[in-house]
Design an enzyme around this catalytic site. Structure first.
Site, mmCIF file in Angstrom:
data_model
loop_
_atom_site.group_PDB
_atom_site.id
_atom_site.type_symbol
_atom_site.label_atom_id
_atom_site.label_comp_id
_atom_site.label_asym_id
_atom_site.label_seq_id
_atom_site.Cartn_x
_atom_site.Cartn_y
_atom_site.Cartn_z
ATOM 1 N N HIS A 1 6.373 -1.170 3.673
ATOM 2 C CA HIS A 1 6.180 -2.539 4.146
ATOM 3 C C HIS A 1 5.380 -3.341 3.130
ATOM 4 O O HIS A 1 4.541 -2.810 2.416
ATOM 5 C CB HIS A 1 5.506 -2.573 5.522
ATOM 6 N N LEU A 2 5.717 -4.619 3.065
ATOM 7 C CA LEU A 2 5.052 -5.550 2.171
ATOM 8 C C LEU A 2 4.196 -6.484 3.007
ATOM 9 O O LEU A 2 4.644 -6.967 4.052
ATOM 10 C CB LEU A 2 6.069 -6.386 1.379
ATOM 11 N N ASN B 1 0.859 -1.183 0.000
ATOM 12 C CA ASN B 1 0.000 0.000 0.000
ATOM 13 C C ASN B 1 0.895 1.232 0.000
ATOM 14 O O ASN B 1 1.840 1.313 0.782
ATOM 15 C CB ASN B 1 -0.902 0.005 1.232
#
Length: 113
Positions: free
Chosen positions: A99-100, A86
């Site tokens: 971040h994933l 996001n």
């Protein structure tokens, strides 16, 4: 490191969190509000606000490499998984640190949002 950044504090160990996996560039831990049976966050150790400000392509590759390692270790590499990044307010980013999300363990519908 930003001392007011939650993910920087996790990556540095200031906030104790059990890591699922880690490498020289990143750490991974289970999401406290999971959206799938397997929901792991992969974050860089250095502070990067979002994908939009990420200039280090080798670091991005390292993050994805850690995702694939976790998928294999968690037994979801064959059945499939989703990786979500996001970016920005309209993209649904709620923590201003790249971040994933690794999501797996159920069928993922499309479109997602």
């Amino acid at each position: 490191m930003s001392h007011d950044c939650l993910f920087c504090r996790i990556a540095s160990g200031d906030i104790r969190t059990a890591f699922v996996a880690e490498n020289v560039d990143a750490v991974a831990f289970r999401d406290i509000n999971p959206r799938a049976p397997l929901h792991v966050l992969v974050i860089p150790r250095v502070h990067i606000d979002s994908l939009a400000s990420a200039a280090d392509h080798a670091l991005l590759g390292s993050l994805l490499g850690l995702v694939t390692q976790i998928a294999r270790e968690e037994g979801v590499a064959e059945s499939g998984y989703r990786v979500v990044i996001n970016t920005g307010n309209d993209g649904g980013q709620t923590v201003p640190h790249l971040h994933l999300h690794l999501l797996a363990g159920r069928h993922m519908d499309w479109p997602p949002g």
